[in-house]
Design a protein around this motif. Structure first.
Motif, PDB file in Angstrom:
ATOM      1  N   LYS A  80       3.124  10.388  -5.414  1.00  0.00           N
ATOM      2  CA  LYS A  80       4.180  11.276  -5.925  1.00  0.00           C
ATOM      3  C   LYS A  80       5.395  11.284  -5.008  1.00  0.00           C
ATOM      4  O   LYS A  80       6.527  11.075  -5.444  1.00  0.00           O
ATOM      5  N   SER A  81       5.156  11.539  -3.717  1.00  0.00           N
ATOM      6  CA  SER A  81       6.290  11.617  -2.781  1.00  0.00           C
ATOM      7  C   SER A  81       6.964  10.264  -2.643  1.00  0.00           C
ATOM      8  O   SER A  81       8.196  10.190  -2.508  1.00  0.00           O
ATOM      9  N   THR A  82       6.173   9.198  -2.698  1.00  0.00           N
ATOM     10  CA  THR A  82       6.761   7.857  -2.612  1.00  0.00           C
ATOM     11  C   THR A  82       7.738   7.654  -3.767  1.00  0.00           C
ATOM     12  O   THR A  82       8.851   7.154  -3.576  1.00  0.00           O
ATOM     13  N   VAL A 185      12.600  17.965  -6.365  1.00  0.00           N
ATOM     14  CA  VAL A 185      11.905  18.927  -5.497  1.00  0.00           C
ATOM     15  C   VAL A 185      10.467  18.479  -5.269  1.00  0.00           C
ATOM     16  O   VAL A 185       9.661  18.439  -6.184  1.00  0.00           O
ATOM     17  N   ASP A 186      10.157  18.115  -4.036  1.00  0.00           N
ATOM     18  CA  ASP A 186       8.766  17.815  -3.676  1.00  0.00           C
ATOM     19  C   ASP A 186       8.135  19.124  -3.242  1.00  0.00           C
ATOM     20  O   ASP A 186       8.807  20.142  -3.131  1.00  0.00           O
ATOM     21  N   GLU A 187       6.883  19.056  -2.942  1.00  0.00           N
ATOM     22  CA  GLU A 187       6.067  20.210  -2.642  1.00  0.00           C
ATOM     23  C   GLU A 187       6.593  21.201  -1.622  1.00  0.00           C
ATOM     24  O   GLU A 187       5.947  22.217  -1.411  1.00  0.00           O
ATOM     25  N   VAL A 188       7.728  20.911  -0.985  1.00  0.00           N
ATOM     26  CA  VAL A 188       8.212  21.731   0.127  1.00  0.00           C
ATOM     27  C   VAL A 188       8.133  23.228  -0.123  1.00  0.00           C
ATOM     28  O   VAL A 188       7.972  23.999   0.817  1.00  0.00           O
TER      29      VAL A 188
HETATM   30 MG    MG Z   1       3.492  14.155  -1.272  1.00  0.00          MG
END
Ligand code: MG
Ligand code: ATP
Length: 408
Positions: A80-82, A185-188
């Motif tokens: 996901k983050s990639t 927006v990633d999990e931050v």
């Molecule tokens: Mg991630």
């Protein structure tokens, strides 16, 4: 509908032990060390696998339409983050292509996007400039940003002195208020407290519905995903498993990631339990068919091995929605249980549960409510709605759908 993001057969292969530490700054340090022949400052002590590679994304394709809130879900390490980093151009794909129409603001891991030595105030203006805004435009938004972030007391302090929670508050406020056309927006958000998370989710909703801006949202919080997103991509081991409505894709995710079955038999080596009791098998028998529908009863049969005798033994069965919500508990009568094989069945009557995905746990209890062992998540199953014959409109909410006695 106009497509603003087009991801076409994107793959990403990481060279393990080489570049790829997570942040651009440390990647540059690693690269520089490589060029100058110095030791890589980010090399881990147990990095023996210099030559091996890891496929983080394989052949990923999807489109995002303007104004859409697209969720990306999947287990840890799914990619996901990639994917978000490729879209934010922090890293490039090994093969495939991406096309993006519009200015992007990304909220990836804590640390990207802000310059640590600069104050909160300067970082707000820096980010505005990166997004192509003039100083006057940022000025107009400044108070709103600081107000939303709640860090006004520290706005002139270098952000390197911020806690990770403060950092995320300001970073989110900047990203959401500087009017990017695409917000990533990633999990931050999970760094912030519950209240701030709620505020952020509300803001994301406003941004997408009110201003028609596009949002890509990665989260492990399935309730938030279902609430916010119009469409969801499910990644598994770097590949797309499913793209669809939040309800169906989140369901597919749960089914692939819990041991979803109606029958389980354990062997001596993997049977759950302890020195007092182990579970040998559990199985679900539907009364009249293979498909569990709301108007069918179901028997759940357990086989245990009791490793000692108990004078007053009982079972406590718990039913959960697969999202974790506790639906009910049902306790058996107490009985005298002899050491050896112990069989038990319980029947869930027809017309009790609503359609949906459920999970069962069973707790073995000794006299005086002393738990012996809680067999968690023993069976998972889906109950289907077979009454959707045109008379029903849409989903019927609630965990249970009992057939009540009506006096009319
Ligand atoms: Mg991630
Ligand atoms: N810079 C990197 N160098 C080498 N491997 C990496 C790098 N970044 C990620 N990976 C690997 O790529 C895979 C996908 O990672 P990614 O961070 O995209 O997963 P994720 O879906 O965001 O997971 P999580 O839910 O834990 O955040 C993982 O196996 C990870 O170990």
């Amino acid at each position: 509908m106009s497509v603003v993001i087009k991801v076409d057969q994107v793959s990403k292969i990481y060279q393990l032990g080489q570049i790829g530490t997570g942040t651009l700054a440390s990647d540059l340090a690693s690269a520089w060390a490589g060029i100058t022949g110095k030791d890589d400052p980010n090399k881990k002590i147990d990095d023996e696998s210099d030559k091996s590679t890891h496929v983080a994304l394989r052949d990923v394709s999807f489109d995002v339409n303007r104004g859409e809130v697209l969720g990306i879900i999947g287990k840890n390490g799914a990619g996901k983050s990639t994917m978000l980093k490729i879209l934010s151009r922090i890293t490039s794909p090994t093969s495939g292509s991406i096309k993006i129409k519009g200015r992007i603001a990304s909220l990836l891991e804590v640390g990207t996007g802000f310059h640590p030595e600069l104050s909160g105030r300067d970082n707000v203006f820096l980010n505005g400039a990166i997004l192509g805004m003039t100083k006057a435009e940022v000025n107009r938004k400044f108070d709103e940003i600081v107000d939303f972030s709640g860090v006004e007391k520290f706005i002139d302090t270098p952000v390197k002195r911020y806690s990770s929670g403060m950092y995320v508050r300001l970073a989110f406020a900047v990203a959401a208020h500087l009017e990017p056309e695409i917000l990533i927006v990633d999990e931050v958000l999970s760094v912030g407290d519950a209240e701030f998370q709620k505020k952020c989710l509300g803001k994301i909703k406003d941004v997408s519905t009110g201003d028609g801006r596009t949002v890509l949202f990665v989260s492990h919080n399935m309730e938030a995903v279902k609430n916010l997103c119009n469409r969801v991509v499910l990644l598994e081991k770097g590949g797309v498993i499913d793209i669809g409505s939040p309800a169906t894709t989140v369901n597919a995710y749960f089914k692939r990631n819990t041991n979803y079955f109606g029958h389980v038999k354990y062997s001596a080596t993997n049977a759950p339990g302890n020195e007092t009791i182990i579970l040998l098998s559990a199985d679900l028998k539907i009364n009249g068919g293979d498909i569990l529908e709301i108007d069918k009863g179901v028997a759940i049969n357990f086989e245990f091995e009791l490793r000692q005798s108990f004078d007053e033994f009982n079972y406590s069965l718990n039913m959960f929605a697969i999202t974790g919500e506790h639906i009910f508990n049902s306790q058996s009568a107490s009985f005298k249980a002899e050491k050896g094989i112990l069989k038990a069945s319980c029947i869930i009557p027809p017309n009790l549960m609503n359609n949906g995905d459920y999970s069962i746990s069973i707790l073995a209890v000794n006299k005086g409510s002393m738990p012996l062992f809680n067999f968690e998540n023993v069976l998972q199953f889906e109950i289907f709605d077979n009454r959707k014959d045109g008379k029903w409109f849409g989903e019927i909410g609630g965990a249970v759908r009992p057939k009540l006695d009506w006096i009319l």
